[in-house]
Design an enzyme around this catalytic site. Structure first.
Site, short mmCIF file in Angstrom:
data_model
loop_
_atom_site.label_atom_id
_atom_site.label_comp_id
_atom_site.label_asym_id
_atom_site.label_seq_id
_atom_site.Cartn_x
_atom_site.Cartn_y
_atom_site.Cartn_z
N ASP A 8 6.23 -6.38 0.60
CA ASP A 8 6.62 -4.92 0.82
C ASP A 8 7.55 -4.81 1.91
O ASP A 8 7.68 -5.69 2.75
CB ASP A 8 5.52 -4.09 1.20
CG ASP A 8 5.92 -2.66 1.24
OD1 ASP A 8 6.62 -2.16 0.61
OD2 ASP A 8 5.41 -1.93 2.25
N ASP A 10 9.21 -1.45 3.81
CA ASP A 10 8.76 -0.37 4.70
C ASP A 10 7.41 -0.23 5.19
O ASP A 10 6.44 -0.30 4.30
CB ASP A 10 9.13 1.10 4.30
CG ASP A 10 10.59 1.23 3.99
OD1 ASP A 10 11.40 -0.01 4.04
OD2 ASP A 10 11.12 2.11 3.12
N ASP A 129 1.45 -2.73 2.92
CA ASP A 129 0.69 -1.81 3.78
C ASP A 129 -0.05 -0.53 3.02
O ASP A 129 -0.69 0.30 3.58
CB ASP A 129 1.30 -1.18 5.00
CG ASP A 129 2.58 -0.12 4.52
OD1 ASP A 129 2.50 0.89 5.29
OD2 ASP A 129 2.96 -0.60 3.50
#
Length: 382
Positions: A8, A10, A129
């Site tokens: 991922d 961001d 996240d």
């Protein structure tokens, strides 16, 4: 087959600014601590293919114009490239959540090419996240590393247990907010083995994770034997599950011997080519008893046994089977064992042996991250 790390963007590689969650200027570009250095080591020290997968809500629309996105993104990419981190592919989905697009994470619409036989998704990872990253791992048939920086989004989301399905819980192999820990995890993959041994006398299943947390699940039908095997898991730090259906109505011999054979085979498989291990490994006192166990995963079976027991049984386990257990383990693990014990209490003596055996294993299988290319032998093979 090629293994992949899907990463991922961001909140994982770069900070996700609040409240708009858009990195739409160079001023907003802020790397997650240690991400650059850890990614460099992952790129240089492992064989994973690196693939970036990111949702960028409404990219190219009035709410997120392209000309505000690319300068920061390109700067991020050039920074990684300057550290020898080169992504094999970057997949960007532009849809909003309400579009329900199959290409938006956790959908796999952008990633269908990785279902080809040349890729090993089972041993690949998704790092992100959000719980959608975990679900992406489930949908790919991969494993998940949930990145949880202090006060990060994942820390909030993961508190909602209802958001984690059983499949997601099973997929998560690491939760951390430290990129160095991610690197070490990928550099030192878990050493596991599953051994099933079926004869007319016993049916045995052994599951072993050398790099576990000392969790034990023993069901041999012999309470004292279970207690001794619990010591192996606890004091070696391995996760160990042993389930046995044996002919105990005849004798304990087959159950104990075959369990040792299967356990030794599990250790041999889990150790692989043994690169980076310490190889050798313990004096252990228990009240008045003192046990000495030396082990060498040399590839050659041998047992030296200097232990005498005066009772016929301890609990429901025949004392004559203690020697036989370690001899059988040595035969299939292909290791040297040197075992000696002194003491008065028979229970203490054998428990000290099993604990010292576990500690010796823990020492011998320990890996040095700086020695993973080295084999602890001048022969060049173990």
């Amino acid at each position: 087959m090629q293994k992949i790390v899907f990463i991922d963007r961001d909140g994982t590689l770069i900070a996700e600014p609040q409240p708009d969650q858009q990195v739409d200027s160079l001023a907003k570009l802020d790397f997650i601590p240690k991400a650059i250095s850890a990614m460099r080591k992952i790129a240089e020290d492992t064989t994973y293919e690196l693939v970036m997968v990111t949702n960028q809500d409404g990219l190219g629309t009035g709410s997120f114009p392209e000309d505000t996105f690319w300068p920061a993104h390109n700067k991020m990419m050039s920074t990684f490239a300057g550290e020898n981190v080169n992504f094999a592919a970057v997949h960007i989905d532009r849809h909003f959540p309400h579009d329900n697009s199959s290409t938006r994470k956790p959908g796999v619409g952008m990633l269908t090419q990785y279902f080809e036989a040349s890729y090993d998704l089972t041993n690949s990872f998704v790092i992100g996240d959000r719980l959608t990253d975990v679900q992406l791992a489930v949908n790919l048939g991969a494993k998940a590393i949930l990145f949880m920086p202090p006060n990060g989004l994942a820390a909030v989301q993961s508190a909602d247990v209802s958001g984690l399905t059983e499949a997601m819980k099973q997929a998560i192999v690491l939760q951390t907010g430290d990129w160095d820990e991610i690197y070490e995890f990928l550099r030192l993959p878990a050493r596991t083995a599953l051994v099933e041994r079926n004869t007319k006398e016993t049916q045995i299943r052994v599951e072993l994770n050398l790099d576990g947390r000392g969790r034990a699940d023993m069901h041999t039908g012999l309470g004292f034997f279970d207690h001794m095997l619990d010591q192996v898991a606890k004091h070696s730090g391995a996760d160990l599950a042993i389930h046995v259906n044996g002919d105990l109505h005849i004798d304990e011999h087959h159950t104990i011997e075959d369990t040792a054979l299967a356990l030794g085979e599990a250790y041999r498989r889990a150790l692989g080519d043994k690169r980076g291990i310490s190889r050798y490994g313990f004096l252990l006192p228990m009240d008045e008893a003192l046990a000495q166990v030396g082990i060498d995963f040399s590839g050659r079976p041998w047992l030296v046994w200097d232990a005498e027991f005066k009772r016929e049984k301890i609990g429901d386990m025949p004392t004559e089977m203690f020697y036989h257990f370690f001899k059988s383990f040595s035969d299939t693990a292909l290791c040297n064992l040197n075992i000696k014990v002194e003491g008065d209490n028979e229970h203490h003596k054998i428990e000290a042996i099993f604990k010292a055996f576990a500690k010796a294993i823990k020492m011998a299988v320990r890996r040095d991250i700086n020695e993973l290319d080295n084999l602890p032998s001048t022969k060049g093979v173990l």
